[in-house]
Write a protein that holds these residues in place. Structure first.
Motif, short mmCIF file in Angstrom:
data_model
loop_
_atom_site.label_atom_id
_atom_site.label_comp_id
_atom_site.label_asym_id
_atom_site.label_seq_id
_atom_site.Cartn_x
_atom_site.Cartn_y
_atom_site.Cartn_z
N PRO A 140 3.42 -25.48 27.31
CA PRO A 140 3.99 -24.32 26.60
C PRO A 140 3.16 -23.91 25.39
CG PRO A 140 5.64 -26.02 27.00
CD PRO A 140 4.32 -26.63 27.32
N LEU A 141 3.18 -22.61 25.07
CA LEU A 141 2.36 -22.09 23.97
C LEU A 141 2.61 -22.79 22.64
CD1 LEU A 141 2.31 -18.22 24.62
CD2 LEU A 141 0.66 -19.95 25.31
N PRO A 142 3.87 -23.10 22.27
CA PRO A 142 4.06 -23.79 20.98
C PRO A 142 3.29 -25.13 20.92
CG PRO A 142 6.15 -22.92 21.77
CD PRO A 142 5.16 -22.76 22.88
N ASP A 143 3.20 -25.83 22.08
CA ASP A 143 2.44 -27.09 22.12
C ASP A 143 0.95 -26.82 21.92
OD1 ASP A 143 4.90 -27.99 22.81
OD2 ASP A 143 4.25 -29.14 24.57
N LEU A 144 0.48 -25.70 22.48
CA LEU A 144 -0.95 -25.38 22.33
C LEU A 144 -1.29 -25.06 20.87
CD1 LEU A 144 -1.32 -23.32 25.61
CD2 LEU A 144 -2.47 -25.47 25.11
N VAL A 145 -0.32 -24.49 20.15
CA VAL A 145 -0.54 -24.26 18.71
C VAL A 145 -0.65 -25.62 18.01
CG1 VAL A 145 0.47 -23.32 16.58
CG2 VAL A 145 0.65 -22.02 18.72
N LYS A 146 0.27 -26.53 18.37
CA LYS A 146 0.24 -27.89 17.78
C LYS A 146 -1.07 -28.60 18.10
CE LYS A 146 5.14 -28.88 18.05
NZ LYS A 146 5.98 -29.34 19.13
N MET A 147 -1.58 -28.35 19.31
CA MET A 147 -2.83 -29.01 19.74
C MET A 147 -4.07 -28.36 19.12
SD MET A 147 -1.59 -29.31 23.70
CE MET A 147 -3.19 -29.41 24.49
N GLY A 148 -3.85 -27.30 18.36
CA GLY A 148 -4.96 -26.66 17.66
C GLY A 148 -5.77 -25.69 18.52
N TRP A 149 -5.24 -25.30 19.71
CA TRP A 149 -5.95 -24.34 20.57
C TRP A 149 -5.95 -22.94 19.97
CZ3 TRP A 149 -6.31 -24.46 26.49
CH2 TRP A 149 -6.67 -25.74 26.92
N THR A 150 -4.90 -22.64 19.20
CA THR A 150 -4.82 -21.36 18.53
C THR A 150 -3.92 -21.53 17.31
OG1 THR A 150 -4.39 -18.99 18.83
CG2 THR A 150 -2.83 -20.48 19.87
N THR A 151 -3.77 -20.46 16.54
CA THR A 151 -2.88 -20.54 15.37
C THR A 151 -1.64 -19.70 15.63
OG1 THR A 151 -3.90 -18.61 14.36
CG2 THR A 151 -4.85 -20.76 13.78
N GLN A 152 -0.61 -19.94 14.86
CA GLN A 152 0.61 -19.15 14.99
C GLN A 152 0.32 -17.68 14.72
OE1 GLN A 152 3.55 -20.47 16.16
NE2 GLN A 152 4.09 -18.30 16.32
N GLU A 153 -0.56 -17.42 13.74
CA GLU A 153 -0.89 -16.03 13.38
C GLU A 153 -1.53 -15.31 14.57
OE1 GLU A 153 -1.75 -18.70 11.32
OE2 GLU A 153 0.09 -18.21 10.20
N LYS A 154 -2.48 -16.02 15.21
CA LYS A 154 -3.16 -15.39 16.36
C LYS A 154 -2.17 -15.13 17.49
CE LYS A 154 -7.97 -16.75 15.96
NZ LYS A 154 -8.97 -17.74 16.42
N LEU A 155 -1.28 -16.09 17.68
CA LEU A 155 -0.28 -15.94 18.73
C LEU A 155 0.64 -14.75 18.43
CD1 LEU A 155 0.54 -17.25 21.33
CD2 LEU A 155 2.00 -18.82 20.07
N ASP A 156 1.04 -14.64 17.18
CA ASP A 156 1.90 -13.50 16.78
C ASP A 156 1.17 -12.18 17.03
OD1 ASP A 156 3.79 -15.30 15.98
OD2 ASP A 156 3.35 -15.16 13.84
N ALA A 157 -0.13 -12.17 16.75
CA ALA A 157 -0.91 -10.94 16.95
C ALA A 157 -0.98 -10.59 18.44
CB ALA A 157 -2.31 -11.10 16.38
N ILE A 158 -1.08 -11.62 19.30
CA ILE A 158 -1.13 -11.38 20.75
C ILE A 158 0.22 -10.83 21.24
CG2 ILE A 158 -1.24 -12.55 23.01
CD1 ILE A 158 -3.50 -14.28 21.82
N VAL A 159 1.29 -11.37 20.70
CA VAL A 159 2.64 -10.89 21.06
C VAL A 159 2.75 -9.40 20.70
CG1 VAL A 159 5.09 -11.02 20.43
CG2 VAL A 159 3.82 -13.11 20.99
N GLN A 160 2.28 -9.06 19.50
CA GLN A 160 2.37 -7.66 19.07
C GLN A 160 1.48 -6.77 19.93
OE1 GLN A 160 4.73 -6.70 17.03
NE2 GLN A 160 4.11 -4.61 17.57
N ARG A 161 0.29 -7.28 20.28
CA ARG A 161 -0.62 -6.48 21.12
C ARG A 161 0.02 -6.23 22.50
NH1 ARG A 161 -6.84 -7.78 23.08
NH2 ARG A 161 -7.23 -5.67 23.83
N THR A 162 0.76 -7.23 22.99
CA THR A 162 1.46 -7.07 24.27
C THR A 162 2.50 -5.96 24.16
OG1 THR A 162 1.13 -9.42 24.73
CG2 THR A 162 2.83 -8.28 26.03
N ARG A 163 3.28 -6.00 23.07
CA ARG A 163 4.30 -4.95 22.86
C ARG A 163 3.66 -3.57 22.81
NH1 ARG A 163 7.21 -8.34 18.75
NH2 ARG A 163 8.94 -9.23 19.92
N ASP A 164 2.47 -3.49 22.22
CA ASP A 164 1.79 -2.20 22.07
C ASP A 164 0.80 -1.93 23.20
OD1 ASP A 164 3.14 -2.01 19.67
OD2 ASP A 164 1.49 -2.81 18.48
#
Ligand code: TXD
Length: 319
Positions: free
Chosen positions: A193-217
């Motif tokens: 799951p994505l939250p685990d990948l954030v914990k594993m350091g694959w990405t940051t919460q900020e980057k993930l939030d930006a991807i979520v917003q890009r999906t909405r737009d």
């Protein structure tokens, strides 16, 4: 066994791409209907002339009379007007409600046994209008949005993680609009799951939030680039996946705008939820557990759809 028949109501950008994909995949014979004179015949002929090169067996034809859709097994509806830069999906409601009503009445007349996929925007409301006008059972009338929104989310995630798009699964719920709900918790890379990948350091919460917003737009990003219309390749591919799941009874688990009868606490409303699509149409609506925050976002999205349904009901009452 006779070939299946796929009718495309609206032969514009998405309609033309749908015809190409349906024929290439040999899902059946394809008919294109449009109000523009000559255009559906022209596209059908052009596409038919690709068949010797591409090597597919499917008949393609087109016309301006609704009788061409007679006996269709699947009807995919894109008829209407698309967005221009600066327009929201909701700005299309006035024109497209009338279009979807007429299309619904003609499906009732010519293809009452079809599985119907509506693509016309504003999606969740247009599929409601069309189901009402057609009188077809709600499990055979669905809207395409979730597959596309999830595909955009998956593509952005795969790009961020530098992994194959095939190993990314993602779910987007709610209405097809700026309030859609990408479900981060249920989205994974090969099951992680994505939250685990954030914990594993694959990405940051900020980057993930930006991807979520890009999906909405995601839709607006393409409208802005194209200037003269909206996305059509990925929307067509997404609807074809749904049509294929129905025609081949694949029972794919896909998010579609489905008619809710109590699920997620909603009634008499079309909204994006996970479903199983098979020979029976929507064979099951999957009710997943939502966290308090996800439920809040979902309800907000549902409210946006409800508001538009009220606008349509008022329009219909004034007529
Ligand atoms: O995720 C989603 N659901 C969507 C929806 C993603 C992208 C685009 N989405 C919507 O699909 C978009 O906002 C539009 O409402 C539809 C169709 O988009 P497309 O890009 O294919 O639009 P076109 O190229 O303008 O095609 C629409 C065709 C065009 O050929 C018109 O002549 C025809 O619709 N048209 C009609 N056909 C039949 N009957 C009537 N009344 C009619 N009016 C216009």
């Amino acid at each position: 066994m006779a070939r299946k028949k796929i009718a495309l109501v609206g032969a514009g950008q998405i309609g033309g791409t749908l015809a190409l994909l349906a024929a290439q995949k040999e899902l059946g014979d394809v008919v294109l209907f449009d109000i523009a004179e000559g255009m559906p015949e022209g596209k059908a002929l052009d596409l038919a002339e690709t068949s010797p090169v591409e090597g597919f067996n499917a008949k393609l034809s087109g016309g301006n009379d609704y009788s061409v859709i007679e006996g269709a097994d699947v009807v995919i509806v894109t008829a209407g007007v698309p967005r221009k830069p600066g327009m929201s999906r909701d700005d299309l409601i006035g024109i497209n409600t009338g279009v979807c009503q007429t299309v619904g009445e003609n499906i009732k007349k010519y293809a009452p046994n079809a599985f119907v996929i509506v693509i016309t925007n504003p999606l969740d409301v247009m599929v409601w209008v069309l189901q009402q006008a057609s009188g077809l059972p709600p499990e055979r009338v669905v809207g395409m949005a979730g597959v596309l929104d999830s595909a955009r989310f998956r593509y952005f995630l795969a790009d961020e993680f530098k992994v194959s798009v095939e190993d990314v699964t993602a779910f987007v719920l709610g209405g097809h609009g700026d309030t859609m709900v990408p479900l981060v918790r249920y989205s994974t890379v090969a099951g992680i799951p994505l939250p685990d990948l954030v914990k594993m350091g694959w990405t940051t919460q900020e980057k993930l939030d930006a991807i979520v917003q890009r999906t909405r737009d995601g839709g607006a990003e393409i409208v802005k680039l194209l200037k003269t219309g909206s996305a059509f390749y990925a929307p067509a591919a997404s609807a074809i996946q749904m049509a294929e799941s129905y025609l081949k009874d694949q029972k794919r688990v896909v998010p579609v705008a489905a008619y809710l009868t109590g699920q997620y606490g909603q009634n008499d409303l079309y909204v994006g939820v996970p479903t199983i699509i098979g020979a029976g149409g929507v064979e099951k609506i999957i009710e997943i557990d939502l966290s308090a925050e996800e439920k809040k976002m979902f309800d907000h999205s549902v409210d946006a759809v409800k508001q538009l349904v009220e606008v349509v009901k008022k329009q219909q009452a004034e007529k």
